[in-house]
Structures are given as C-alpha cells and as structure tokens.
Scaffold this motif. Structure first.
Motif, PDB file in Angstrom:
ATOM      1  N   UNK A 192       0.865  -1.175   0.000  1.00  0.00           N
ATOM      2  CA  UNK A 192       0.000   0.000   0.000  1.00  0.00           C
ATOM      3  C   UNK A 192       0.904   1.227   0.000  1.00  0.00           C
ATOM      4  N   UNK A 193       0.657   2.112  -0.959  1.00  0.00           N
ATOM      5  CA  UNK A 193       1.386   3.379  -1.014  1.00  0.00           C
ATOM      6  C   UNK A 193       0.368   4.478  -0.766  1.00  0.00           C
ATOM      7  N   UNK A 194       0.436   5.067   0.425  1.00  0.00           N
ATOM      8  CA  UNK A 194      -0.470   6.180   0.717  1.00  0.00           C
ATOM      9  C   UNK A 194       0.317   7.480   0.596  1.00  0.00           C
ATOM     10  N   UNK A 195      -0.200   8.371  -0.223  1.00  0.00           N
ATOM     11  CA  UNK A 195       0.485   9.634  -0.473  1.00  0.00           C
ATOM     12  C   UNK A 195      -0.421  10.789  -0.059  1.00  0.00           C
ATOM     13  N   UNK A 196       0.059  11.607   0.867  1.00  0.00           N
ATOM     14  CA  UNK A 196      -0.649  12.827   1.264  1.00  0.00           C
ATOM     15  C   UNK A 196       0.127  14.000   0.695  1.00  0.00           C
ATOM     16  N   UNK A 197      -0.566  14.868  -0.018  1.00  0.00           N
ATOM     17  CA  UNK A 197       0.104  16.030  -0.604  1.00  0.00           C
ATOM     18  C   UNK A 197      -0.471  17.293   0.020  1.00  0.00           C
ATOM     19  N   UNK A 198       0.419  18.171   0.442  1.00  0.00           N
ATOM     20  CA  UNK A 198       0.035  19.484   0.955  1.00  0.00           C
ATOM     21  C   UNK A 198       0.420  20.499  -0.108  1.00  0.00           C
ATOM     22  N   UNK A 199      -0.528  21.351  -0.464  1.00  0.00           N
ATOM     23  CA  UNK A 199      -0.252  22.397  -1.439  1.00  0.00           C
ATOM     24  C   UNK A 199      -0.856  23.696  -0.980  1.00  0.00           C
ATOM     25  N   UNK A 200      -0.735  24.710  -1.809  1.00  0.00           N
ATOM     26  CA  UNK A 200      -1.348  25.993  -1.461  1.00  0.00           C
ATOM     27  C   UNK A 200      -1.739  26.730  -2.732  1.00  0.00           C
ATOM     28  N   UNK A 201      -2.716  27.603  -2.581  1.00  0.00           N
ATOM     29  CA  UNK A 201      -3.184  28.430  -3.695  1.00  0.00           C
ATOM     30  C   UNK A 201      -3.796  29.701  -3.126  1.00  0.00           C
ATOM     31  N   UNK A 202      -3.654  30.783  -3.883  1.00  0.00           N
ATOM     32  CA  UNK A 202      -4.317  32.029  -3.480  1.00  0.00           C
ATOM     33  C   UNK A 202      -5.830  31.842  -3.546  1.00  0.00           C
ATOM     34  N   UNK A 203      -6.273  31.170  -4.602  1.00  0.00           N
ATOM     35  CA  UNK A 203      -7.712  30.957  -4.782  1.00  0.00           C
ATOM     36  C   UNK A 203      -7.928  29.538  -5.317  1.00  0.00           C
TER      37      UNK A 203
END
Ligand SMILES: [Mg+2]
Length: 310
Positions: free
Chosen positions: A134-145
């Motif tokens: 099992x490969x669990x990937x959590x991605x944190x990102x950001x955006x102005x909108x």
C-alpha cells in the motif's frame, strides 16, 4: 530545503535512511515528529490523500516497481493540480510486504521521479510491514484561490486537457492478455499532473476544475452535481488517442487530465503554445436540472442526472 534531523538506530530507520539516500535533496526536513511547512503569504492550504493498493489500483505484472511508485505519487499530486494549487510537500505511508523489500529502491526511485518532475519535496512519512503493498500519499499544497468542483457558471464552456483514451486502451489490452500499444501504456504508467496547465486556466477565467480519475463522463457529472447545473457534452469534439473510439475515451479513467469550466472565448492555441499540451472544448452549460447530456456528432448517446461509482 530543511536540514535533516539525524535518525536513531533500528531497522525501520535504516529503511528510511536508505529511501532518503535515494531521494537526495528531495528528502526535506525528515526526522522530527512532524513536518513543518510554510505556505506563501496570502495563500490557503490545499490537502489531499490517496492510497494505491496492490491488486486494486495496479498489478505487479503490468508495471515496473518504479512505475508503480511514480504513478501513486503522480495521482495524488494531480488532485492538488485540480485545485489550481502548487504542491508544498508530500508525506508517504508505505505498507511493505516482505516480497517487496528487494524492489523498495525502485519503488522509491519512482516516487522520486514524480517528486522531481513536480517540485514536491518528500517531507515525512511512515514505513510498516504489511500483507500487500500500500502506497499512501498525502500532498500538501497551497493556492491564493483554490478552484473546487462547484464553481461552474452559466454561460461557460467545458474544456479537457490532453488526449483521452490511453489508460482504458492499456487496461483492455492487459485484461485481454496482450501488450498495450506503447503510447497507451505510457499514458497509464506515466500520467503527468497538470500543475502549470491548471494555473494557466485559473488565471484566464476558469472557475471550476476536476481531474479525470473516474472517466470524463463521471467526472463531468461531479462538476454538474457540485455546481447544480446541466452540462451538454459533444464527444465528437474530444481529442482522443489513435485507435480509441470517442465512447472509450469518455469512459477512460485514471487519465489525470483536467476538466475545466471557463469562458467560451478561452485562447486554446495560446494554452497549447505555452504549456505544450493540447486542449479541446467539449461542452457548455445548458438550462435544465443538474446532470450531463452527451451527444456524438449530434446523436444523443447518454443522459444522466449523476453517476454512481458503487
Ligand atoms: Mg481528483
């Protein structure tokens, strides 16, 4: 890049040390109890998590371990792209059966390929043994909108990036015990998260977006439902892979291309010139209850008020 905190002794930490050695400068800030990320001023955090399970999301006899690692990370990063956000970092939780240990380096290299391609540092995670990979990937990102699914507006047109149908063609070949064509196989094994493409669209009037994971029609149904609007799609306008029918392309899942709602005047030639990715205008918002009408060269092929995936 945040400096590494030295890890203590033990088998699990030996594994993590080995993974970080392969990732090099992509391995960032690992070794504390939790990762610390700072979004750019004025931006909101965008978070997503995605699990790839052996036997359910991939089969070992179809893909190399490196491709399996790449695909798991790329699929998760694609969800950040679909919000018109930029990735800040990813966390990996790996469950690794004993028979996978010798392929762990190749798996890690694949995850590293996706991290490098998208500029996403690996900031933390967890390794445990398990009965299936099992490969669990959590991605944190950001955006102005950030752009969600519910922002479709009356008067807008619907656009799709790329050429659809490759993953479905690859799966049909494998399930029929034959080798897929190289271009179809590449579309399945090496999807590219459309990060720059999503930001391009967001700065030119796109107000709603989704990545194609369930198939064009299913995902257009999600946009229609979330936006409480009716969408008409003409499959004859869809860009498709050679050797694939429009219906097959419309059903093809795990494409990781984008469906965007944007003004009908979008400069598609400029999009392709600046991103290198083709785009097609496949539909528009129409009057009526929420749902999707689908035609092929003017003939109605399907109508749905929503799609169920169970
Ligand atoms: Mg998605």
């Amino acid at each position: 890049v945040i400096p590494q905190t030295p890890l203590g002794a033990g088998r699990e930490f030996d594994l993590i040390r080995e993974l970080c050695r392969r990732w090099g400068e992509l391995c960032s800030g690992i070794g504390d109890d939790a990762a610390v990320l700072t979004p750019p001023p004025g931006e909101q955090l965008v978070l997503t998590t995605d699990s790839s399970v052996e036997g359910r999301h991939f089969r070992r006899d179809w893909l190399t371990p490196r491709e399996i690692g790449y695909r798991a990370a790329a699929a998760a990063i694609s969800d950040v792209a679909a919000m018109a956000a930029s990735p800040l970092g990813m966390l990996l939780a790996l469950s690794i059966p004993a028979e996978w240990l010798r392929d762990l380096a190749a798996l890690a290299d694949g995850i590293g390929d996706a991290a490098r391609l998208t500029g996403t540092p690996i900031v933390g995670g967890d390794v445990s043994s398990g009965s299936e990979l099992v490969i669990n990937v959590t991605v944190v990102g950001s955006a102005r909108k950030p752009l969600g699914r519910g922002g479709v507006q009356p008067g807008q047109a619907l656009y799709v990036t790329g050429r659809l149908g490759g993953p479905d063609a690859a799966l049909r070949a494998w399930l029929g015990d034959s080798e897929p064509a190289a271009d179809a196989r590449a579309r399945f094994a090496h999807p590219v998260p459309r990060l720059a493409e999503a930001r391009w669209l967001a700065t030119r009037g796109a107000t709603a977006m989704i990545d194609v994971s369930d198939g064009l029609l299913g995902d257009a149904g999600h946009l229609a439902a979330a936006s409480d609007l009716r969408i008409a799609i003409e499959l004859g306008d869809l860009l498709i892979m050679a050797g694939v029918s429009p219906e097959q392309a419309a059903r093809s899942g795990e494409e990781y291309e984008l469906i965007a709602a944007a003004p009908p005047t979008l400069d598609m030639a400029a999009f392709t010139r600046e991103t290198g990715v083709p785009i097609s205008r496949i539909g528009k918002v129409i009057a009526g209850p929420p749902g999707v009408d689908v035609t092929l060269r003017g003939e109605r092929v399907a109508s749905a008020g929503g799609f169920s995936h169970f």
